[in-house]
Design a protein around this motif. Structure first.
Motif, mmCIF file in Angstrom:
data_model
loop_
_atom_site.group_PDB
_atom_site.id
_atom_site.type_symbol
_atom_site.label_atom_id
_atom_site.label_comp_id
_atom_site.label_asym_id
_atom_site.label_seq_id
_atom_site.Cartn_x
_atom_site.Cartn_y
_atom_site.Cartn_z
ATOM 1 N N THR A 201 0.957 4.364 -2.631
ATOM 2 C CA THR A 201 0.163 5.616 -2.097
ATOM 3 C C THR A 201 1.473 6.673 -2.474
ATOM 4 O OG1 THR A 201 -0.588 4.821 -0.049
ATOM 5 C CG2 THR A 201 0.132 7.033 -0.108
ATOM 6 N N ILE B 270 -6.626 9.510 -3.807
ATOM 7 C CA ILE B 270 -7.260 8.208 -3.435
ATOM 8 C C ILE B 270 -8.778 8.249 -3.037
ATOM 9 C CG2 ILE B 270 -6.635 5.691 -2.375
ATOM 10 C CD1 ILE B 270 -3.996 6.754 -2.461
ATOM 11 N N SER C 258 -4.735 5.596 3.896
ATOM 12 C CA SER C 258 -4.105 6.387 2.666
ATOM 13 C C SER C 258 -5.097 7.185 2.003
ATOM 14 C CB SER C 258 -3.625 5.291 1.911
ATOM 15 O OG SER C 258 -4.577 4.405 0.930
ATOM 16 N N ALA C 259 -6.338 6.970 2.239
ATOM 17 C CA ALA C 259 -7.348 7.657 1.278
ATOM 18 C C ALA C 259 -7.892 9.151 1.696
ATOM 19 C CB ALA C 259 -8.764 6.864 1.318
ATOM 20 N N VAL D 165 0.869 -1.221 0.038
ATOM 21 C CA VAL D 165 -0.055 0.110 0.003
ATOM 22 C C VAL D 165 0.915 1.152 0.054
ATOM 23 C CG1 VAL D 165 -1.668 1.394 1.180
ATOM 24 C CG2 VAL D 165 -2.077 -1.146 1.186
ATOM 25 N N ALA E 67 -4.652 0.789 4.056
ATOM 26 C CA ALA E 67 -5.509 1.393 2.655
ATOM 27 C C ALA E 67 -6.406 2.389 2.974
ATOM 28 C CB ALA E 67 -6.340 0.212 1.935
#
Length: 212
Positions: A126, A136, A175-176, A122, A172
């Motif tokens: 990223t 993201i 990371s968004a 990830v 994940a």
């Protein structure tokens, strides 16, 4: 002349076409072997008898500026179906995070026409997204998510999907830039991963593609 060639704007052939009838076309995008033997591939009529390389070049001129990313820690069989949907909706690139190998059966050969990149972790994914300044957008029904019906998708973005069952990993989700869930009205907690991906891609299309 075949139906596909005489009227490429209308989808008439669902099971392929036979050898080209009449004088062969001379344009470079046509594949002589397909002209001779016929074209049974899963492609729209516009691309009948075209070489694979020519199709990819033409698609590159029309791809949309959204990407699709999928975590692949459990060898999820939905990945192939998501790749097929990404091709259908004109996604720029599909990113596979985790295991490099994935089950291609559901892709129905569309992976040959779709750009696909692999990221080991990830963090690697990223970093790639940050380099290209792509926000993201995680798709999952987790705390803090907003419903897709009210979300304004960035024109340039990456739609990030998790595994069937467990969904996105905590890394994940972290990371968004945004977390979006698809509204559901039945008893099931979640829908099929490939179905969710298709819904999200179509939501992007509705906001950014003109049909006038």
């Amino acid at each position: 002349m075949s139906d596909a060639a005489s009227n490429p704007s209308v989808e008439l052939t669902t099971n392929g076409v036979g050898p080209w009838r009449g004088e062969w076309p001379t344009e470079s995008h046509y594949d002589p072997e397909l002209l001779e033997r016929g074209d049974s591939r899963n492609v729209i009529d516009r691309y009948r008898y075209w070489s694979m390389a020519a199709i990819v070049v033409d698609l590159d001129e029309h791809r949309h500026p959204f990407h699709v990313a999928i975590e692949n820690w459990q060898h999820d069989m939905n990945i192939g179906s998501i790749v097929r949907s990404a091709n259908a909706f004109g996604a720029d690139t599909v990113h596979v995070i985790g295991r490099k190998r994935w089950n291609r059966r559901g892709a129905m050969v569309t992976d040959r026409y779709q750009h696909i990149l692999h990221h080991e972790t990830v963090a690697d994914f990223t970093a790639w997204a940050a380099t290209d300044a792509l926000p993201i957008v995680a798709i999952d029904n987790v705390p803090g998510s907003v419903i897709i019906e009210t979300f304004a998708f960035p024109e340039r973005c990456v739609l990030l999907f998790g595994q069937e069952g467990p969904g996105l990993s905590a890394e994940a989700v972290a990371s968004a830039a945004s977390i979006v869930e698809i509204s559901q009205f039945g008893s099931t907690r979640s829908m099929n991963a490939s179905a969710a991906a298709a819904v999200a891609m179509h939501a992007w299309v509705l906001q950014h593609v003109s049909f006038g």
